[in-house]
Design an enzyme around this catalytic site. Sequence first.
Site, short mmCIF file in Angstrom:
data_model
loop_
_atom_site.label_atom_id
_atom_site.label_comp_id
_atom_site.label_asym_id
_atom_site.label_seq_id
_atom_site.Cartn_x
_atom_site.Cartn_y
_atom_site.Cartn_z
N HIS A 79 30.74 94.98 37.68
CA HIS A 79 31.84 95.11 36.82
C HIS A 79 33.17 94.85 37.82
O HIS A 79 33.39 95.00 38.92
CB HIS A 79 31.96 95.96 35.94
CG HIS A 79 30.73 95.80 35.05
ND1 HIS A 79 30.98 95.66 33.63
CD2 HIS A 79 29.46 96.17 35.09
CE1 HIS A 79 29.84 95.71 33.12
NE2 HIS A 79 28.96 95.98 34.05
N SER A 139 20.99 95.61 45.11
CA SER A 139 21.57 95.01 46.22
C SER A 139 22.78 95.77 46.62
O SER A 139 22.54 97.03 46.63
CB SER A 139 21.47 93.70 46.32
OG SER A 139 21.58 93.35 47.67
N ASP A 164 26.77 100.91 39.17
CA ASP A 164 26.14 102.21 39.58
C ASP A 164 25.36 102.06 40.94
O ASP A 164 25.14 101.06 41.25
CB ASP A 164 24.92 102.24 38.59
CG ASP A 164 25.52 102.39 37.21
OD1 ASP A 164 26.65 102.69 36.85
OD2 ASP A 164 24.58 102.95 36.45
#
Length: 298
Positions: free
Chosen positions: A147, A254, A90
């Site tokens: 992921h 980050s 995201d």
Amino acid sequence: MLDKIKIRLQYILPKQALTQFAGWFASKNAGFMTQWAIKLFAKAYKVNMNEAQKSEFTAYASFNDFFIRLLKEEARPIVEKDHQLAQPADGAVSQLGSIDDGLIFQAKGHSYTVEALLAGQYQLAERFRGGEFITTYLSPSDYHRVHMPCDGLLKEMIYVPGDLFSVNPLTAQNVPNLFARNERLICVFDTPVGLMVQILVGATIVGSIDTVWSGCVNSSREGVIKRWVYPELDSEGAVFLKKGEEMGLFKLGSTVINLFEANKVIFNPSLIPGYATRMGELLAQTMTENATTESVEI
């Protein structure tokens, strides 16, 4: 004027000490103070708790527990087709495009070399000459787990110590070589689309960078480059991850950078700087021989 002050502070503030303190505080269970701080943070950054497996603030004993909250299984469906690659996180697209003459575009007026990003690994950098990159910025409000865009066998992992500048858009526009000077973890995977690198970049207040196979990799911050090499598939210690599987996390937001070899993938044409990404959505598709952006159906 305010932006100039913010950038100047990035250079003079004791970022290492601030980050160590933030990491220490985030790991503590301070009872009602922790709960108050989590609620204040969630309200300030408009965190969507309806997506979380545990939607009540009281379910999180520490800030770190809250930062790395898991989402409901149905919250992030993964693109299913074999030729489709999934968004790793995201966040928002910072930049993306071709790696021309070994350079990665950071922001207007700023580029940096693949070799610098990869800590001087010139042979590895050469593999990505003419390839593609995408930089994804994770804000404090985002889901902080990262992921896999596709199936991948881990070949090596390199921890690179460095600065801890903020990685928000303002800093990216004003600090030269930002991602090649900040602390980062370089993960090299052998995938169905060739060699892929997924880099987790540290920043101010990011308490730690973790992977699912090794845990926290930067707890000591000794200032030394470290490298791990992993065995082939079916050997003891091999690390193989499927598309959509979690590979790591940040304890606060980050940046993730992905590198692909030349003529291997075509990015989703909807992706432009500022585009809001959601883990599991379409990142790219594999490029077949002689395919072009215009002729490939995303």
